[in-house]
Write a protein that holds these residues in place. Structure first.
Motif, PDB file in Angstrom:
ATOM      1  N   LYS A 673       0.816  -1.226   0.000  1.00  0.00           N
ATOM      2  CA  LYS A 673       0.000   0.000   0.000  1.00  0.00           C
ATOM      3  C   LYS A 673       0.841   1.263   0.000  1.00  0.00           C
ATOM      4  N   ILE A 674       1.890   1.238  -0.811  1.00  0.00           N
ATOM      5  CA  ILE A 674       2.754   2.411  -0.935  1.00  0.00           C
ATOM      6  C   ILE A 674       2.117   3.378  -1.929  1.00  0.00           C
ATOM      7  N   PRO A 675       1.965   4.641  -1.531  1.00  0.00           N
ATOM      8  CA  PRO A 675       1.186   5.579  -2.356  1.00  0.00           C
ATOM      9  C   PRO A 675       1.728   5.756  -3.778  1.00  0.00           C
ATOM     10  N   TYR A 676       3.050   5.942  -3.909  1.00  0.00           N
ATOM     11  CA  TYR A 676       3.598   6.180  -5.255  1.00  0.00           C
ATOM     12  C   TYR A 676       4.730   5.216  -5.577  1.00  0.00           C
ATOM     13  N   MET A 677       4.635   4.625  -6.773  1.00  0.00           N
ATOM     14  CA  MET A 677       5.692   3.758  -7.271  1.00  0.00           C
ATOM     15  C   MET A 677       6.300   4.441  -8.495  1.00  0.00           C
ATOM     16  N   LEU A 678       7.607   4.568  -8.513  1.00  0.00           N
ATOM     17  CA  LEU A 678       8.258   5.236  -9.630  1.00  0.00           C
ATOM     18  C   LEU A 678       9.038   4.215 -10.437  1.00  0.00           C
ATOM     19  N   VAL A 679       8.551   3.958 -11.622  1.00  0.00           N
ATOM     20  CA  VAL A 679       9.218   3.007 -12.487  1.00  0.00           C
ATOM     21  C   VAL A 679      10.271   3.760 -13.304  1.00  0.00           C
ATOM     22  N   VAL A 680      11.510   3.266 -13.250  1.00  0.00           N
ATOM     23  CA  VAL A 680      12.557   3.926 -14.038  1.00  0.00           C
ATOM     24  C   VAL A 680      13.258   2.914 -14.936  1.00  0.00           C
ATOM     25  N   GLY A 681      13.444   3.303 -16.176  1.00  0.00           N
ATOM     26  CA  GLY A 681      14.115   2.453 -17.150  1.00  0.00           C
ATOM     27  C   GLY A 681      14.868   3.331 -18.136  1.00  0.00           C
ATOM     28  N   ASP A 682      15.044   2.813 -19.321  1.00  0.00           N
ATOM     29  CA  ASP A 682      15.819   3.489 -20.357  1.00  0.00           C
ATOM     30  C   ASP A 682      15.278   4.880 -20.677  1.00  0.00           C
ATOM     31  N   LYS A 683      13.951   4.917 -20.948  1.00  0.00           N
ATOM     32  CA  LYS A 683      13.319   6.170 -21.365  1.00  0.00           C
ATOM     33  C   LYS A 683      13.470   7.241 -20.303  1.00  0.00           C
ATOM     34  N   GLU A 684      13.192   6.848 -19.050  1.00  0.00           N
ATOM     35  CA  GLU A 684      13.210   7.819 -17.953  1.00  0.00           C
ATOM     36  C   GLU A 684      14.623   8.329 -17.709  1.00  0.00           C
ATOM     37  N   GLN A 685      15.574   7.373 -17.778  1.00  0.00           N
ATOM     38  CA  GLN A 685      16.956   7.751 -17.512  1.00  0.00           C
ATOM     39  C   GLN A 685      17.428   8.801 -18.519  1.00  0.00           C
ATOM     40  N   SER A 686      17.131   8.560 -19.801  1.00  0.00           N
ATOM     41  CA  SER A 686      17.637   9.507 -20.796  1.00  0.00           C
ATOM     42  C   SER A 686      16.870  10.816 -20.763  1.00  0.00           C
ATOM     43  N   ALA A 687      15.602  10.798 -20.307  1.00  0.00           N
ATOM     44  CA  ALA A 687      14.821  12.038 -20.291  1.00  0.00           C
ATOM     45  C   ALA A 687      14.851  12.731 -18.948  1.00  0.00           C
ATOM     46  N   GLY A 688      15.430  12.075 -17.937  1.00  0.00           N
ATOM     47  CA  GLY A 688      15.442  12.663 -16.596  1.00  0.00           C
ATOM     48  C   GLY A 688      14.055  12.709 -15.969  1.00  0.00           C
ATOM     49  N   THR A 689      13.237  11.719 -16.285  1.00  0.00           N
ATOM     50  CA  THR A 689      11.873  11.666 -15.745  1.00  0.00           C
ATOM     51  C   THR A 689      11.688  10.409 -14.907  1.00  0.00           C
ATOM     52  N   VAL A 690      10.491  10.267 -14.372  1.00  0.00           N
ATOM     53  CA  VAL A 690      10.104   9.019 -13.712  1.00  0.00           C
ATOM     54  C   VAL A 690       8.711   8.646 -14.197  1.00  0.00           C
ATOM     55  N   ALA A 691       8.464   7.349 -14.367  1.00  0.00           N
ATOM     56  CA  ALA A 691       7.122   6.889 -14.737  1.00  0.00           C
ATOM     57  C   ALA A 691       6.365   6.656 -13.430  1.00  0.00           C
ATOM     58  N   VAL A 692       5.331   7.467 -13.215  1.00  0.00           N
ATOM     59  CA  VAL A 692       4.638   7.446 -11.921  1.00  0.00           C
ATOM     60  C   VAL A 692       3.484   6.456 -11.940  1.00  0.00           C
ATOM     61  N   ARG A 693       3.490   5.576 -10.969  1.00  0.00           N
ATOM     62  CA  ARG A 693       2.334   4.707 -10.782  1.00  0.00           C
ATOM     63  C   ARG A 693       1.710   5.057  -9.439  1.00  0.00           C
ATOM     64  N   ASP A 694       0.448   5.368  -9.509  1.00  0.00           N
ATOM     65  CA  ASP A 694      -0.278   5.788  -8.324  1.00  0.00           C
ATOM     66  C   ASP A 694      -0.990   4.583  -7.718  1.00  0.00           C
ATOM     67  N   ARG A 695      -0.967   4.514  -6.387  1.00  0.00           N
ATOM     68  CA  ARG A 695      -1.612   3.389  -5.691  1.00  0.00           C
ATOM     69  C   ARG A 695      -3.094   3.307  -6.047  1.00  0.00           C
ATOM     70  N   VAL A 696      -3.715   4.460  -6.211  1.00  0.00           N
ATOM     71  CA  VAL A 696      -5.154   4.478  -6.452  1.00  0.00           C
ATOM     72  C   VAL A 696      -5.458   4.428  -7.947  1.00  0.00           C
ATOM     73  N   ASP A 697      -4.818   5.288  -8.722  1.00  0.00           N
ATOM     74  CA  ASP A 697      -5.203   5.442 -10.120  1.00  0.00           C
ATOM     75  C   ASP A 697      -4.335   4.687 -11.123  1.00  0.00           C
ATOM     76  N   GLY A 698      -3.285   3.999 -10.636  1.00  0.00           N
ATOM     77  CA  GLY A 698      -2.458   3.232 -11.560  1.00  0.00           C
ATOM     78  C   GLY A 698      -1.473   4.112 -12.320  1.00  0.00           C
ATOM     79  N   ASP A 699      -1.130   3.670 -13.516  1.00  0.00           N
ATOM     80  CA  ASP A 699      -0.084   4.317 -14.311  1.00  0.00           C
ATOM     81  C   ASP A 699      -0.472   5.746 -14.701  1.00  0.00           C
ATOM     82  N   LEU A 700       0.347   6.707 -14.301  1.00  0.00           N
ATOM     83  CA  LEU A 700       0.059   8.105 -14.624  1.00  0.00           C
ATOM     84  C   LEU A 700       0.961   8.620 -15.736  1.00  0.00           C
TER      85      LEU A 700
END
Length: 731
Positions: A673-700
């Motif tokens: 039940k962790i509120p935010y999960m941040l998925v990081v991979g190739d795309k995020e690393q090169s763009a300096g972003t994080v793929a946000v997954r929300d506990r309630v709403d899923g992939d943002l």
RNA sequence: GCUGCUGUAGCGCAGUGGUAGCGCGGCGCCUUGGUAAGGCGCAGGUCCUGGGUUCGACCCCCAGCAGCAGCUCCA
């Protein structure tokens, strides 16, 4: 001639002597078939009862009406009792009322019933329901009724008539086949109306709720008009069990209870401690805004202090035993207790006297003055006890010695300590109100059968404060405290509570103080609650021993009620401790005390909160707010960089760098039940972003890190509560 | 405190009068994978505690402790 006002507003005249059933039939076949009972001028009655003369409101009750379900369950209690009587000869019946979710019947059986008997009882009930015999009502004068239940050999019913029902001229009975029961009704027309039922549990219950009386067997069961409803109810119970704070506390590693430490003593694990700490900070900040002053006081205090306050004598059995310095202190204390309770046996008395004698002899050659003094005092007690001619004299001898002994008590309440802080300096009317606040941990030796998770424990922390106020300030301060409790509850989204004003019982010795103080205090509390337009129930016998109180009561996941926040008014402790302040007139006055705790017990509050959120705490309270989930080990470094960055912004964050697949890690984080999960991979690393997954709403989708920080910061600051949505429940 | 039920691996549970298994979790290896469970292997147990019955008890009996449900109590 009866004139009926129907629910649709129409009026209908019916013949004298008409029954509800006749009316239902005249309205429609379908309605007559569905009819369970009728409601005449607000009272639920049997379909067979004749309608009264004159104008009345009238409605036919069908399975859609909640009141019909209550009637059904009451009738099913009869059916269950009938089945039990067929299977267990000689059964005595006591009470069998419907409850919120079902019904029970209290019985006494020569051969005890166990859960293993449930299938047989249910089978017998099935037969009774299949026969669909009618419930027939008849009346007897009270004297005849007593004779009838006596003939039926139902001695609890006889006792009930003698104790409680004599004032009625006549009493009603219901017959169903061979089964006759003294009963107020109303009932369903016939047993066939019961669509589904289930025996649930069996437990002891005292006759007339009195511990000194016989304990009966209480059979709990439930019934519905349809199997579908019963299934839904049972499913709902299963779901509720999943959010039980004892289950979630273990799963989410919030707290534990170790037998090595003791029953009812909570060990907060890091995650639970984090949540608790955040709650404490939350309320502390609020208290400073509201003019409170922090204090700290110890966990123990002199026994004498609690004698003065009354806590020790009034709640002796519910306390951990006092700690005496003298080796015989505990023994003499127990002795005096047995004496007062008239439970001291002769052998016990002899043994205790021998014990003292031996100790007196052993310490005859005392060396220091202190030792000599001690030895003399004990000897004096021993002599006085044996010379005493009356029990009072003996008790006095014990008490005198005990009073001279140094002893400490684990504090059962914080007020006596706070009172000492109040007394530590002279107080002027200009200083009042004095508001002393402390997270004070108190210890109470709750009965074994009462202990339950976090909701009933033996050591707990109150978010306590004591306000010392002038008479004129009472209303405003009580009101401000109600507002504080309401603020706390609403901040956490707790809206399902009720307010109880606890008044003293009319005839009880368990209260201290003058009647006029009590009257005044009770009136004030009721007025404050009323003036705020709050819904409340005034309940006698719910007061504290020193004063009346306003309690905020909530339910846990299985429907039990617990007191959380409380505001209590107290004229008595100021008297007992001779508290004063100097008034405008330059003479001493007595302040009034307000005891209050918006959470009540932090432990209990946490328990309720865990269930309220089903373990999914809002971001501001979540023990772990964010988890970094690298798609593969190759992105661990970037993940750690993100982790460090969030940590500098004050977030509670971790990373899952195990060589597992992303789906697996998400599943685990989701179940935790962790509120935010941040998925990081190739795309995020090169763009300096994080793929946000929300506990309630899923992939943002992907967000620049700075944007995410802003979003989380806002959510925490506003203490936003976001629940429900797409989250699956897991297994 | 009272009545009833329960106590087996970290957790959830099976099980038999002849010294124990399943799932999840843990650990190791392989797999480097993009939004709710990848594969293989390994380790792990005073069967709540103490007595008793028995050739032999995790299992039967007694006592205790603890948990659960209810009752009573709850400053």
């Amino acid at each position: 001639m009866p004139v009926l006002k129907l629910p649709d507003g129409s009026r209908r005249e019916v013949a004298v002597g008409a029954r509800s059933r006749d009316v239902a039939e005249s309205i429609g076949k379908r309605l007559a078939k569905d009819a369970v009972a009728a409601k005449v001028d607000g009272a639920v009655v049997d379909l067979d009862r004749e309608l009264p003369d004159g104008e009345v409101s009238f409605a036919v009750l069908t399975p859609k009406d909640p009141e019909a379900l209550e009637v059904l369950r009451h009738s099913c209690a009869h059916i269950m009792a009938r089945a039990v009587m067929r299977l267990f000869p000689g059964v005595q019946l006591a009470f069998g009322p419907p409850t919120e979710n079902g019904f029970y019947y209290d019985i006494e059986s020569p051969t005890p019933i166990t859960e293993a008997d449930f299938p047989r009882i249910e089978e017998e009930m099935r037969k009774i329901i299949a026969d669909a015999e009618p419930f027939e009502r008849f009346e007897r004068t009270t004297a005849e009724a007593r004779g009838l239940v006596a003939d039926l050999k139902q001695h609890y019913k006889v006792e009930h008539i003698d104790d409680d029902l004599k004032r009625y001229p006549s009493l009603s009975f219901y017959r169903q086949g061979e089964f006759i029961d003294l009963c107020r009704g109303p009932h369903i027309p016939h047993a066939g109306k019961v669509g589904a039922y289930k025996l649930l549990s069996i437990a002891g219950a005292y006759w007339k709720n009195d511990v000194t009386r016989k304990q009966l067997q209480r059979l709990y069961a439930t019934a519905f008009f349809s199997q579908k409803e019963l299934d839904a109810y049972l499913r709902q119970i299963e779901e509720a069990k999943k959010r039980d704070h004892r289950v979630l506390g273990k799963q989410l590693k919030l707290f534990t209870i170790s037998q090595a430490v003791g029953s009812g003593l909570i060990l907060w694990m890091p995650r639970g401690a984090t949540v608790r700490g955040l709650l404490e900070t939350f309320i502390k900040d609020e208290l400073i805004k509201r003019g409170y002053q922090p204090v700290y006081t110890p966990h123990i205090g002199r026994l004498e202090l609690y004698r003065t306050s009354g806590h020790f004598p009034y709640y002796r059995d519910a306390q951990f035993p006092p700690m005496f310095f003298h080796p015989l202190g505990q023994a003499v204390d127990t002795w005096l207790n047995l004496f007062d309770a008239k439970q001291l046996t002769e052998p016990a008395e002899k043994a205790l006297l021998a014990l003292v004698d031996e100790y007196v002899k052993a310490t005859a050659v005392a060396e220091s003055n202190d030792q000599k003094h001690q030895a003399l005092a004990l000897r004096a007690m021993w002599v006085n006890y044996q010379n005493a001619e009356t029990p009072e004299g003996k008790a006095k001898a014990l008490r005198e010695w005990l009073d001279g002994q140094e002893a400490y008590l684990l504090k059962p309440m914080n007020c006596p300590h706070h009172i000492q802080i109040y007394k530590a300096e002279p107080r002027s009317y200009r200083d009042l109100p004095v508001r002393l606040a402390e997270f004070g941990t108190v210890y109470r030796f709750e009965q074994t059968g009462e202990l339950s998770g976090l909701t009933r424990v033996r050591g707990f922390t109150q978010d306590d404060a004591h306000l010392f106020v002038t008479a004129e300030q009472i209303e405003e301060e009580v009101g401000a405290n109600i507002d504080l409790v309401l603020f706390v509850l609403s901040s956490l989204g707790l809206s399902d509570y009720r307010v109880r004003v606890g008044l003293r019982a009319p005839d009880s010795s368990k209260y201290v103080g003058a009647a006029e103080d009590w009257d005044k205090a009770e009136r004030t509390l009721v007025e404050v609650v009323k003036s705020r337009g709050m819904n409340y129930t005034a309940e006698q016998g719910e007061a504290a021993f020193y004063g009346p109180k306003i309690d905020f009561v909530v339910r846990d996941c299985i429907g039990r009620e617990w007191q959380l926040g409380t505001v209590q008014l107290d004229y008595n402790l100021p008297k007992r401790f001779e508290l004063e302040y100097i008034g405008k007139d330059n003479t001493p006055h007595r302040p009034v005390m307000i005891h209050r705790a918006p959470f009540g017990s932090v432990e209990r509050f946490m328990g309720i909160l865990i269930e309220h959120f089903a373990g999914a705490f809002p971001l501001w309270l979540a023990p772990e707010q964010v988890r970094i989930l690298p798609v593969s080990e190759r992105f661990a470094d970037y993940g750690k960089k993100v982790e460090a960055e969030l940590r500098t912004h004050g977030f509670r964050v971790s990373g899952d760098y195990r060589p597992e697949k992303i789906g697996y890690k998400i599943r685990e984080a989701q179940l935790e039940k962790i509120p935010y999960m941040l998925v990081v991979g190739d795309k995020e690393q090169s763009a300096g972003t994080v793929a946000v997954r929300d506990r309630v709403d899923g992939d943002l989708g992907a967000l620049p890190l700075a944007e995410l920080v802003q979003r989380l910061t806002d959510e925490v600051r506003e203490r936003r509560i976001r629940q429900g949505g797409a989250a699956k429940s897991g297994e």
